[in-house]
Write a protein that holds these residues in place. Sequence first.
Motif, PDB file in Angstrom:
ATOM      1  N   ILE A  52      20.658  11.256  -9.117  1.00  0.00           N
ATOM      2  CA  ILE A  52      20.739  12.589  -8.521  1.00  0.00           C
ATOM      3  C   ILE A  52      22.178  12.936  -8.171  1.00  0.00           C
ATOM      4  O   ILE A  52      22.670  14.027  -8.497  1.00  0.00           O
ATOM      5  CB  ILE A  52      19.847  12.663  -7.271  1.00  0.00           C
ATOM      6  CG1 ILE A  52      18.370  12.558  -7.671  1.00  0.00           C
ATOM      7  CG2 ILE A  52      20.097  13.956  -6.496  1.00  0.00           C
ATOM      8  CD1 ILE A  52      17.419  12.424  -6.503  1.00  0.00           C
ATOM      9  N   ALA A  53      22.886  12.001  -7.537  1.00  0.00           N
ATOM     10  CA  ALA A  53      24.268  12.267  -7.133  1.00  0.00           C
ATOM     11  C   ALA A  53      25.177  12.497  -8.336  1.00  0.00           C
ATOM     12  O   ALA A  53      26.066  13.352  -8.301  1.00  0.00           O
ATOM     13  CB  ALA A  53      24.796  11.098  -6.295  1.00  0.00           C
ATOM     14  N   LEU A  54      24.960  11.766  -9.408  1.00  0.00           N
ATOM     15  CA  LEU A  54      25.808  11.906 -10.589  1.00  0.00           C
ATOM     16  C   LEU A  54      25.524  13.187 -11.362  1.00  0.00           C
ATOM     17  O   LEU A  54      26.404  13.701 -12.061  1.00  0.00           O
ATOM     18  CB  LEU A  54      25.622  10.696 -11.511  1.00  0.00           C
ATOM     19  CG  LEU A  54      26.176   9.368 -10.986  1.00  0.00           C
ATOM     20  CD1 LEU A  54      25.686   8.209 -11.842  1.00  0.00           C
ATOM     21  CD2 LEU A  54      27.708   9.398 -10.950  1.00  0.00           C
ATOM     22  N   TYR A  55      24.304  13.714 -11.234  1.00  0.00           N
ATOM     23  CA  TYR A  55      23.952  14.906 -12.003  1.00  0.00           C
ATOM     24  C   TYR A  55      24.006  16.198 -11.192  1.00  0.00           C
ATOM     25  O   TYR A  55      23.963  17.284 -11.772  1.00  0.00           O
ATOM     26  CB  TYR A  55      22.567  14.748 -12.627  1.00  0.00           C
ATOM     27  CG  TYR A  55      22.672  14.372 -14.090  1.00  0.00           C
ATOM     28  CD1 TYR A  55      22.929  15.327 -15.069  1.00  0.00           C
ATOM     29  CD2 TYR A  55      22.551  13.049 -14.494  1.00  0.00           C
ATOM     30  CE1 TYR A  55      23.050  14.989 -16.391  1.00  0.00           C
ATOM     31  CE2 TYR A  55      22.668  12.687 -15.824  1.00  0.00           C
ATOM     32  CZ  TYR A  55      22.915  13.664 -16.774  1.00  0.00           C
ATOM     33  OH  TYR A  55      23.048  13.322 -18.090  1.00  0.00           O
ATOM     34  N   VAL A  56      24.102  16.132  -9.875  1.00  0.00           N
ATOM     35  CA  VAL A  56      24.245  17.359  -9.086  1.00  0.00           C
ATOM     36  C   VAL A  56      25.427  18.206  -9.561  1.00  0.00           C
ATOM     37  O   VAL A  56      25.313  19.428  -9.710  1.00  0.00           O
ATOM     38  CB  VAL A  56      24.353  17.029  -7.582  1.00  0.00           C
ATOM     39  CG1 VAL A  56      24.987  18.181  -6.810  1.00  0.00           C
ATOM     40  CG2 VAL A  56      22.972  16.736  -7.004  1.00  0.00           C
ATOM     41  N   THR A 110      14.700  10.853 -14.739  1.00  0.00           N
ATOM     42  CA  THR A 110      14.055  11.845 -13.877  1.00  0.00           C
ATOM     43  C   THR A 110      14.986  12.274 -12.754  1.00  0.00           C
ATOM     44  O   THR A 110      15.081  13.462 -12.429  1.00  0.00           O
ATOM     45  CB  THR A 110      12.758  11.274 -13.288  1.00  0.00           C
ATOM     46  OG1 THR A 110      11.887  10.864 -14.345  1.00  0.00           O
ATOM     47  CG2 THR A 110      12.052  12.314 -12.434  1.00  0.00           C
ATOM     48  N   GLY A 111      15.684  11.300 -12.165  1.00  0.00           N
ATOM     49  CA  GLY A 111      16.656  11.635 -11.123  1.00  0.00           C
ATOM     50  C   GLY A 111      17.753  12.543 -11.644  1.00  0.00           C
ATOM     51  O   GLY A 111      18.205  13.460 -10.940  1.00  0.00           O
ATOM     52  N   GLY A 112      18.182  12.317 -12.887  1.00  0.00           N
ATOM     53  CA  GLY A 112      19.199  13.191 -13.477  1.00  0.00           C
ATOM     54  C   GLY A 112      18.708  14.616 -13.613  1.00  0.00           C
ATOM     55  O   GLY A 112      19.445  15.574 -13.339  1.00  0.00           O
ATOM     56  N   ALA A 113      17.449  14.788 -14.032  1.00  0.00           N
ATOM     57  CA  ALA A 113      16.888  16.132 -14.155  1.00  0.00           C
ATOM     58  C   ALA A 113      16.796  16.813 -12.793  1.00  0.00           C
ATOM     59  O   ALA A 113      17.129  18.000 -12.641  1.00  0.00           O
ATOM     60  CB  ALA A 113      15.504  16.055 -14.809  1.00  0.00           C
ATOM     61  N   ALA A 121      28.677  15.288  -3.699  1.00  0.00           N
ATOM     62  CA  ALA A 121      27.904  14.501  -4.664  1.00  0.00           C
ATOM     63  C   ALA A 121      28.696  13.285  -5.139  1.00  0.00           C
ATOM     64  O   ALA A 121      28.148  12.185  -5.269  1.00  0.00           O
ATOM     65  CB  ALA A 121      27.504  15.372  -5.852  1.00  0.00           C
ATOM     66  N   CYS A 122      29.986  13.478  -5.418  1.00  0.00           N
ATOM     67  CA  CYS A 122      30.825  12.360  -5.851  1.00  0.00           C
ATOM     68  C   CYS A 122      30.935  11.297  -4.753  1.00  0.00           C
ATOM     69  O   CYS A 122      30.945  10.092  -5.038  1.00  0.00           O
ATOM     70  CB  CYS A 122      32.215  12.851  -6.248  1.00  0.00           C
ATOM     71  SG  CYS A 122      32.245  13.822  -7.776  1.00  0.00           S
ATOM     72  N   LEU A 123      31.013  11.740  -3.510  1.00  0.00           N
ATOM     73  CA  LEU A 123      31.065  10.805  -2.391  1.00  0.00           C
ATOM     74  C   LEU A 123      29.740  10.054  -2.251  1.00  0.00           C
ATOM     75  O   LEU A 123      29.716   8.831  -2.051  1.00  0.00           O
ATOM     76  CB  LEU A 123      31.388  11.549  -1.098  1.00  0.00           C
ATOM     77  CG  LEU A 123      31.487  10.694   0.180  1.00  0.00           C
ATOM     78  CD1 LEU A 123      32.590   9.647   0.045  1.00  0.00           C
ATOM     79  CD2 LEU A 123      31.733  11.591   1.397  1.00  0.00           C
ATOM     80  N   ALA A 124      28.632  10.765  -2.384  1.00  0.00           N
ATOM     81  CA  ALA A 124      27.311  10.131  -2.256  1.00  0.00           C
ATOM     82  C   ALA A 124      27.052   9.137  -3.381  1.00  0.00           C
ATOM     83  O   ALA A 124      26.282   8.182  -3.209  1.00  0.00           O
ATOM     84  CB  ALA A 124      26.229  11.199  -2.240  1.00  0.00           C
ATOM     85  N   ALA A 125      27.679   9.357  -4.527  1.00  0.00           N
ATOM     86  CA  ALA A 125      27.463   8.461  -5.664  1.00  0.00           C
ATOM     87  C   ALA A 125      27.984   7.052  -5.392  1.00  0.00           C
ATOM     88  O   ALA A 125      27.472   6.078  -5.949  1.00  0.00           O
ATOM     89  CB  ALA A 125      28.119   9.034  -6.915  1.00  0.00           C
ATOM     90  N   ILE A 126      28.991   6.924  -4.540  1.00  0.00           N
ATOM     91  CA  ILE A 126      29.609   5.610  -4.315  1.00  0.00           C
ATOM     92  C   ILE A 126      28.628   4.621  -3.700  1.00  0.00           C
ATOM     93  O   ILE A 126      28.379   3.547  -4.270  1.00  0.00           O
ATOM     94  CB  ILE A 126      30.874   5.759  -3.444  1.00  0.00           C
ATOM     95  CG1 ILE A 126      31.911   6.639  -4.156  1.00  0.00           C
ATOM     96  CG2 ILE A 126      31.470   4.382  -3.148  1.00  0.00           C
ATOM     97  CD1 ILE A 126      33.107   7.002  -3.290  1.00  0.00           C
ATOM     98  N   ALA A 136      25.420   4.896  -3.550  1.00  0.00           N
ATOM     99  CA  ALA A 136      24.235   4.822  -4.402  1.00  0.00           C
ATOM    100  C   ALA A 136      24.456   3.842  -5.552  1.00  0.00           C
ATOM    101  O   ALA A 136      23.595   2.990  -5.842  1.00  0.00           O
ATOM    102  CB  ALA A 136      23.885   6.210  -4.937  1.00  0.00           C
ATOM    103  N   VAL A 137      25.603   3.935  -6.212  1.00  0.00           N
ATOM    104  CA  VAL A 137      25.910   3.024  -7.315  1.00  0.00           C
ATOM    105  C   VAL A 137      26.069   1.597  -6.794  1.00  0.00           C
ATOM    106  O   VAL A 137      25.596   0.633  -7.418  1.00  0.00           O
ATOM    107  CB  VAL A 137      27.175   3.478  -8.063  1.00  0.00           C
ATOM    108  CG1 VAL A 137      27.611   2.444  -9.104  1.00  0.00           C
ATOM    109  CG2 VAL A 137      26.927   4.828  -8.740  1.00  0.00           C
ATOM    110  N   ALA A 138      26.712   1.450  -5.640  1.00  0.00           N
ATOM    111  CA  ALA A 138      26.855   0.113  -5.043  1.00  0.00           C
ATOM    112  C   ALA A 138      25.488  -0.495  -4.750  1.00  0.00           C
ATOM    113  O   ALA A 138      25.275  -1.705  -4.939  1.00  0.00           O
ATOM    114  CB  ALA A 138      27.691   0.197  -3.765  1.00  0.00           C
ATOM    115  N   GLY A 139      24.544   0.325  -4.306  1.00  0.00           N
ATOM    116  CA  GLY A 139      23.201  -0.170  -4.045  1.00  0.00           C
ATOM    117  C   GLY A 139      22.513  -0.651  -5.313  1.00  0.00           C
ATOM    118  O   GLY A 139      21.810  -1.670  -5.306  1.00  0.00           O
ATOM    119  N   VAL A 140      22.706   0.090  -6.408  1.00  0.00           N
ATOM    120  CA  VAL A 140      22.130  -0.343  -7.686  1.00  0.00           C
ATOM    121  C   VAL A 140      22.668  -1.718  -8.068  1.00  0.00           C
ATOM    122  O   VAL A 140      21.929  -2.595  -8.543  1.00  0.00           O
ATOM    123  CB  VAL A 140      22.444   0.676  -8.797  1.00  0.00           C
ATOM    124  CG1 VAL A 140      21.987   0.145 -10.155  1.00  0.00           C
ATOM    125  CG2 VAL A 140      21.779   2.014  -8.509  1.00  0.00           C
TER     126      VAL A 140
END
Length: 393
Positions: A301-305, A248-251, A273-278, A280-284
């Motif tokens: 969301i960050a990876l699909y923006v 859903t986040g990807g959509a 978006a690439c910066l925000a992904a860092i 976010a992924v670390a949090g996962v």
Amino acid sequence: MTSNRHRIVLLAAGHASVDLYQGAVPAVVPFLDAERHYGYAAVSGIVLAATLLSSFVQPLFGILSDRCPMPWLLPVSMTTAGLGLGLSGVGDSYLTTWLAIALCGLGVAAYHPESARLARLVSGNSHIGMSWFSLGGNIGFALAPIAVTPILSAGGLRATPFLLAPAVLGGLITLTVMRSLTRARAGARAKAHRAGRDDWPGFLRLSGAVICRSIVYVGLSAFVALHVQQRTGGGPGTGASALFVLFTGGAVGTVLGGRLAARWGRVPVARAACLAAIPAVAGVVFIPGPAVYLFVAAAAIALYVPFSLNVTLAQDYLPNRVGTAGGVTLGLAVSIGGVAAPGLGALADATMLATALIVLVPTAVAGWLFARGLTEPGERAVQPGGAPAVSRT
């Protein structure tokens, strides 16, 4: 404008029917295991038959579409993908199943380069329009288990011929769009050949960013269900919920990317978006408890923006080879994550899942470093001495 919106919606529906077959192959695997008792190696071979062939053949179709128009390839490729999956359960031998799945991958590969060109034409270079086209593929992939599992649960592998139906429907929908765009396609092709020089360094930087994004996202989609179960101490339902949040986040990210780019520009949005992904992924990877779901959503969301933005950027970096650009961006660079996923699995077997997923954090950092070097197509990067960007003509 209304007509173009209607066309892009139809193209998105066609895109959904094709990418459904990418998600359908993993959905068929449990039935192959149950009825034919395939081992892990045999199952891996089946999945790789689709992903590897699609990854490496897709750029070749892009090159071919640059050399000569192939609009007929869209309905043919869609039907081929459906036919391959439809035949996968008919024969009893491993070889016939492998060849059928490979045929499915070939159909998927043949579709994307030409469809990306057509979607760009129909959208009128609109970032929002391209994001809706990309969203169609995301929806098709996510709906694959829902479409495949009930049919095969009821009829077993012998029911796979019924899975041809979405491809036929998608082909008919796409044909209605193609018939109204023959003249426009010819004009756009002539304009593309007058567009200027190809920027291969910019395209390669973009491909690096897309490859890193693919590895991170596919790694998460492959293992996030198990990882969240471990982090929350829940059962299978918690893992399924994590996958739902991820998809859903990807959509959401796909649609959001087009709207943000329309206001702020493609390159700034892709970089952010690439910066925000860092984080976010670390949090996962590191955050325990229910809060991990928030980071799964943020990472998706960050990876699909930048997903749809990468397609138009690639086409503008290579204005004389838009088929090649679409083929590489949607093919080899995107599917490389499927090739890397078994490596993550092997590392998880040798250590533990959380340790293996740590690899995704520096991969996200690498994606941001590639994105930092991007410039808007037609501009040169600022020189080290501080010289301003120079527009190319």
